[in-house]
Design a protein around this motif. Sequence first.
Motif, PDB file in Angstrom:
ATOM      1  N   HIS A 135       4.819   0.767  -7.510  1.00  0.00           N
ATOM      2  CA  HIS A 135       6.032   0.745  -6.685  1.00  0.00           C
ATOM      3  C   HIS A 135       6.285  -0.681  -6.229  1.00  0.00           C
ATOM      4  CE1 HIS A 135       3.847   1.242  -2.559  1.00  0.00           C
ATOM      5  NE2 HIS A 135       3.043   0.721  -3.442  1.00  0.00           N
ATOM      6  N   PRO A 136       7.494  -0.990  -5.827  1.00  0.00           N
ATOM      7  CA  PRO A 136       7.788  -2.381  -5.464  1.00  0.00           C
ATOM      8  C   PRO A 136       7.094  -2.790  -4.164  1.00  0.00           C
ATOM      9  CG  PRO A 136       9.811  -1.069  -5.595  1.00  0.00           C
ATOM     10  CD  PRO A 136       8.670  -0.127  -5.702  1.00  0.00           C
ATOM     11  N   ILE A 137       6.842  -4.082  -4.052  1.00  0.00           N
ATOM     12  CA  ILE A 137       6.331  -4.619  -2.785  1.00  0.00           C
ATOM     13  C   ILE A 137       7.481  -4.580  -1.790  1.00  0.00           C
ATOM     14  CG2 ILE A 137       5.470  -6.656  -1.595  1.00  0.00           C
ATOM     15  CD1 ILE A 137       4.185  -7.559  -4.146  1.00  0.00           C
ATOM     16  N   ARG A 138       7.370  -3.714  -0.825  1.00  0.00           N
ATOM     17  CA  ARG A 138       8.394  -3.651   0.216  1.00  0.00           C
ATOM     18  C   ARG A 138       7.739  -3.200   1.483  1.00  0.00           C
ATOM     19  NH1 ARG A 138      12.392  -0.041  -0.209  1.00  0.00           N
ATOM     20  NH2 ARG A 138      11.317   1.129  -1.826  1.00  0.00           N
ATOM     21  N   LEU A 139       8.357  -3.480   2.584  1.00  0.00           N
ATOM     22  CA  LEU A 139       7.790  -3.066   3.847  1.00  0.00           C
ATOM     23  C   LEU A 139       8.492  -1.805   4.306  1.00  0.00           C
ATOM     24  CD1 LEU A 139       7.662  -6.572   5.528  1.00  0.00           C
ATOM     25  CD2 LEU A 139       5.794  -5.354   4.450  1.00  0.00           C
ATOM     26  N   SER A 140       7.832  -0.697   4.220  1.00  0.00           N
ATOM     27  CA  SER A 140       8.268   0.597   4.745  1.00  0.00           C
ATOM     28  C   SER A 140       9.704   0.947   4.370  1.00  0.00           C
ATOM     29  CB  SER A 140       8.099   0.645   6.275  1.00  0.00           C
ATOM     30  OG  SER A 140       8.952  -0.308   6.873  1.00  0.00           O
ATOM     31  N   GLY A 141      10.160   0.510   3.229  1.00  0.00           N
ATOM     32  CA  GLY A 141      11.437   0.949   2.696  1.00  0.00           C
ATOM     33  C   GLY A 141      12.666   0.423   3.403  1.00  0.00           C
ATOM     34  N   GLN A 142      12.521  -0.624   4.219  1.00  0.00           N
ATOM     35  CA  GLN A 142      13.705  -1.098   4.920  1.00  0.00           C
ATOM     36  C   GLN A 142      14.640  -1.842   3.958  1.00  0.00           C
ATOM     37  OE1 GLN A 142      10.757  -2.922   5.718  1.00  0.00           O
ATOM     38  NE2 GLN A 142      11.308  -5.003   6.280  1.00  0.00           N
ATOM     39  N   VAL A 143      15.913  -1.863   4.322  1.00  0.00           N
ATOM     40  CA  VAL A 143      16.885  -2.604   3.521  1.00  0.00           C
ATOM     41  C   VAL A 143      16.818  -4.064   3.934  1.00  0.00           C
ATOM     42  CG1 VAL A 143      19.327  -2.884   2.970  1.00  0.00           C
ATOM     43  CG2 VAL A 143      18.379  -0.598   3.370  1.00  0.00           C
ATOM     44  N   LEU A 144      16.708  -4.921   2.937  1.00  0.00           N
ATOM     45  CA  LEU A 144      16.571  -6.338   3.231  1.00  0.00           C
ATOM     46  C   LEU A 144      17.930  -7.006   3.149  1.00  0.00           C
ATOM     47  CD1 LEU A 144      13.401  -6.965   1.144  1.00  0.00           C
ATOM     48  CD2 LEU A 144      13.546  -6.913   3.627  1.00  0.00           C
ATOM     49  N   GLY A 145      18.411  -7.487   4.278  1.00  0.00           N
ATOM     50  CA  GLY A 145      19.716  -8.105   4.291  1.00  0.00           C
ATOM     51  C   GLY A 145      19.674  -9.617   4.187  1.00  0.00           C
ATOM     52  N   VAL A 146      18.513 -10.190   4.316  1.00  0.00           N
ATOM     53  CA  VAL A 146      18.423 -11.646   4.304  1.00  0.00           C
ATOM     54  C   VAL A 146      17.982 -12.092   2.914  1.00  0.00           C
ATOM     55  CG1 VAL A 146      17.392 -13.641   5.443  1.00  0.00           C
ATOM     56  CG2 VAL A 146      17.719 -11.497   6.705  1.00  0.00           C
TER      57      VAL A 146
ATOM     58  N   GLY B  94      13.012   9.387  -8.052  1.00  0.00           N
ATOM     59  CA  GLY B  94      12.763  10.804  -8.242  1.00  0.00           C
ATOM     60  C   GLY B  94      11.311  11.194  -8.368  1.00  0.00           C
ATOM     61  N   GLN B  95      10.415  10.217  -8.358  1.00  0.00           N
ATOM     62  CA  GLN B  95       8.994  10.531  -8.503  1.00  0.00           C
ATOM     63  C   GLN B  95       8.274  10.572  -7.159  1.00  0.00           C
ATOM     64  OE1 GLN B  95       6.404   9.726 -11.444  1.00  0.00           O
ATOM     65  NE2 GLN B  95       7.808  11.027 -12.565  1.00  0.00           N
ATOM     66  N   LEU B  96       8.607   9.621  -6.314  1.00  0.00           N
ATOM     67  CA  LEU B  96       7.925   9.522  -5.030  1.00  0.00           C
ATOM     68  C   LEU B  96       8.847  10.016  -3.925  1.00  0.00           C
ATOM     69  CD1 LEU B  96       6.356   5.957  -5.433  1.00  0.00           C
ATOM     70  CD2 LEU B  96       5.352   8.166  -5.983  1.00  0.00           C
ATOM     71  N   ALA B  97       8.264  10.669  -2.945  1.00  0.00           N
ATOM     72  CA  ALA B  97       9.074  11.264  -1.887  1.00  0.00           C
ATOM     73  C   ALA B  97       9.707  10.207  -0.994  1.00  0.00           C
ATOM     74  CB  ALA B  97       8.209  12.206  -1.052  1.00  0.00           C
ATOM     75  N   ARG B  98       8.962   9.158  -0.684  1.00  0.00           N
ATOM     76  CA  ARG B  98       9.449   8.196   0.309  1.00  0.00           C
ATOM     77  C   ARG B  98       9.634   6.804  -0.259  1.00  0.00           C
ATOM     78  NH1 ARG B  98       5.790   8.833   5.527  1.00  0.00           N
ATOM     79  NH2 ARG B  98       7.229   7.216   6.186  1.00  0.00           N
TER      80      ARG B  98
ATOM     81  N   THR C 249       0.843  -1.187   0.000  1.00  0.00           N
ATOM     82  CA  THR C 249       0.000   0.000   0.000  1.00  0.00           C
ATOM     83  C   THR C 249       0.876   1.233   0.000  1.00  0.00           C
ATOM     84  OG1 THR C 249      -1.589   1.260   1.335  1.00  0.00           O
ATOM     85  CG2 THR C 249      -0.170  -0.255   2.530  1.00  0.00           C
ATOM     86  N   ILE C 250       0.304   2.321  -0.519  1.00  0.00           N
ATOM     87  CA  ILE C 250       1.079   3.558  -0.543  1.00  0.00           C
ATOM     88  C   ILE C 250       1.057   4.250   0.811  1.00  0.00           C
ATOM     89  CG2 ILE C 250       0.878   3.984  -3.016  1.00  0.00           C
ATOM     90  CD1 ILE C 250      -1.454   5.894  -2.335  1.00  0.00           C
ATOM     91  N   TYR C 251       0.241   3.754   1.712  1.00  0.00           N
ATOM     92  CA  TYR C 251       0.212   4.362   3.037  1.00  0.00           C
ATOM     93  C   TYR C 251       1.365   3.833   3.892  1.00  0.00           C
ATOM     94  CZ  TYR C 251      -4.327   6.696   2.696  1.00  0.00           C
ATOM     95  OH  TYR C 251      -5.352   7.533   2.358  1.00  0.00           O
ATOM     96  N   PRO C 252       1.976   4.686   4.704  1.00  0.00           N
ATOM     97  CA  PRO C 252       3.006   4.201   5.626  1.00  0.00           C
ATOM     98  C   PRO C 252       2.402   3.172   6.587  1.00  0.00           C
ATOM     99  CG  PRO C 252       2.967   6.611   5.583  1.00  0.00           C
ATOM    100  CD  PRO C 252       1.775   6.140   4.804  1.00  0.00           C
ATOM    101  N   MET C 253       3.194   2.164   6.897  1.00  0.00           N
ATOM    102  CA  MET C 253       2.674   1.067   7.709  1.00  0.00           C
ATOM    103  C   MET C 253       2.163   1.561   9.066  1.00  0.00           C
ATOM    104  SD  MET C 253       2.072  -1.942   6.929  1.00  0.00           S
ATOM    105  CE  MET C 253       3.085  -2.006   5.462  1.00  0.00           C
TER     106      MET C 253
END
Lengths: 71, 276
Positions: free
Chosen positions: B158-169, B206-210, A4-8
């Motif tokens: 946008h990619p499936i990711r959890l809150s932009g964390q870096v995935l090390g595993v 460059g398109q999305l802020a976060r 989702t585009i919302y922050p978790m």
Amino acid sequence: MLWTIYPMQTVMSGQTDTPRRREISRDGRLLMVSEAQDGNYRIERLISTDPADYLDPQWQPGRIIPSDGTI
Amino acid sequence: MPRSNIKGQDFTDDPPWGTMDSEPEQSPPRGGTDETQNIQQLGTPDVPSVSSDVHCLSIIGQVEGHMVLPSQNKTTKYEHVIPQLVAVEQNSDIRGLLILLNTVGGDVEAGLAISEMIAGISKPTVSVVLGGGHSIGIPIAVAADVSYIAPSATMTIHPIRLSGQVLGVPQTYEYLDKMQDRVVQFVVSHSGIDGKEYRRLMFRTGQLARDIGTILVGNDAVQERLIDRVGGIGQAVDHLYDMMNSINNPHQPPPEQPVGPNQGPGPPLQPGRGGS
């Protein structure tokens, strides 16, 4: 997994006090209701794919319906 | 509510359809008459009664799947939508399905399940992206036979990711990548967009802020061949009726025709099917 585009933290925070809602079935239609005064239900949301249901005053949001299932 | 009559007319008695100055305490118990309630809730004393051979599915708020979301989220629940789609498929009075989207995304597997259900329906389906059809809303939008997007609506890839964390595993990365592949393959096979182009949009900076990714506004989504046309509810309903009328006459039983998986009887508007 949420995508989702919302922050978790926005999705998961539960700080706002929203009224307790429950789902009931009336005449084959699924209604999301909250408890109104004197034990009756207030329709919060109609869940139906039939557009005509949304024009039926009987199911319109805000309407108070008896909780004893008489309609 | 003001006591004045908005039309400035003199009524000696309330007209049978109620007036704007009806007050709640004058109404009978359980919320009052239909007219009073209509005015309170809908702003109009009368609503028409119609029956429709087109049913409408709204995908709003978060798509809720295996996990119950906190109650301040407006959600579309998997367990509501799937049976509704079964009913739409089975009920012979329903000849077409309109899907309205205004969603910020949500559960990937629930969204994919809804998408596959829509794609598998043998009746004509048309989707309209209204405010937004982001994230997992994309496969739901492209699952219909024909997809529309309102000029002001947006879709965030946008990619499936959890809150932009870096995935090390590595295993976690593999899991997310596989999940991503399922979504990309569905979108590519049900829309005109090329898989490489879709991934390029997904990883653009460059398109999305976060986050990384791309926001497609209205016509952009059509230019990228993700969505078929720009338009609103009028065009979508017209298109749906055209498709319904082209496959059967309402006064005759529909002709027997083989229906393959993910293939409705509508016109073949999915040029990218199978490509990746």
